[in-house]
Enzyme design. Sequence first.
Site, mmCIF file in Angstrom:
data_model
loop_
_atom_site.group_PDB
_atom_site.id
_atom_site.type_symbol
_atom_site.label_atom_id
_atom_site.label_comp_id
_atom_site.label_asym_id
_atom_site.label_seq_id
_atom_site.Cartn_x
_atom_site.Cartn_y
_atom_site.Cartn_z
ATOM 1 N N GLY A 1 0.791 -1.215 0.000
ATOM 2 C CA GLY A 1 0.000 0.000 0.000
ATOM 3 C C GLY A 1 0.828 1.271 0.000
ATOM 4 N N CYS A 2 0.360 2.255 0.779
ATOM 5 C CA CYS A 2 0.983 3.576 0.794
ATOM 6 C C CYS A 2 2.416 3.563 1.315
ATOM 7 C CB CYS A 2 0.147 4.532 1.641
ATOM 8 S SG CYS A 2 -1.511 4.850 0.984
ATOM 9 N N ALA A 3 2.782 2.560 2.081
ATOM 10 C CA ALA A 3 4.134 2.501 2.641
ATOM 11 C C ALA A 3 5.159 1.963 1.651
ATOM 12 C CB ALA A 3 4.147 1.632 3.902
ATOM 13 N N PHE B 1 3.074 5.284 5.693
ATOM 14 C CA PHE B 1 2.250 4.353 6.469
ATOM 15 C C PHE B 1 1.381 3.532 5.526
ATOM 16 C CE2 PHE B 1 2.871 8.459 8.463
ATOM 17 C CZ PHE B 1 3.551 8.110 9.621
#
Length: 325
Positions: free
Chosen positions: A114-116, A311
């Site tokens: 994901g965003c991390a 995160f």
Amino acid sequence: MGRVFEISDRRLEAMMSIVDNAQVLKRHAIFPIEYTIEPRALEKTNQEYMEHAIKLGQEAAEKCLARAGVPADEVDLIITVSCTGFMIPSLDAHLINRMGFRSNVIRMPFTELGCAAGAMALGRAADFLKARPGGNVLIIAVELPSLTFQRKDISQANLISSILFGDGAAAVLVSGAEMRGPKILVSETYTFPDSIGAMGFDLRDSGFHILLAKDVPEMIGAKIRELVDGFLERHGKTQQDIKGWILHPGGARLLGNVEIALGLTKCQTQPSWDVLANVGNLSSATILFILQEWLEKRPLNSGDHALAAAFGPGFSAEFLLLQWA
């Protein structure tokens, strides 16, 4: 009937409040809005994902290599990053055939971070170069969250996702050769205990359905000071040593909570706000866009240190300590 409309009006007001507070002024999508909101089978949207991921990934990679002055056959590792679609063979295999990478180039696709993932890719690139001094790592992040839009899902998570996320691609070359710009000194990952349901996707026949707990900004805000201080202390630094804060915004509420917890001003995190406003949350590619903002508009002095953080699902946080050369 009056009561039904009263509830509907309140819900609409709440929805518009979320829109107004998102701090996202514009975003990009691969298709016009009229087509984006049409229901389509998962098979169709994934075909669209593959086609556009390859196209955008190649475009970003070619621009990156040209800017760095490094030919494709000098890349030793390709890290491809995405969580908004699915393809086997992965993106890197397609680009090897199209761009002239060596047949023995090492491949490392990230698909579920994901965003991390953009920050994690930077950390893994640095780890690779410790074993291969002088080598080159190309990171390519492509995210097409507009393809995950669910027209019939009226949940708050889907509403927030539809407002925040935009389509985009980014590429960065991490080199063991002497170059101007930031050097990655060290990276760490922290996974929050008992947080497996905080963020992710639920894959159904109709496609990707976002999973997003409403208390994620508070969860990060309550823990981030302890995590950052511990990370810096383990590597002989304090917050006072950090001149640049390269923070993945996630959303306005999350970034605001991080600022409060760390005692930062908006001036210190302005590149994160600018990226959020101008392109939205690009998932894994966001941290690379923010890093570019710092390189072009807020360059640090030689020897200055910066902290990057992102995160993502797990629920996890990724930290990197950088030093400008």
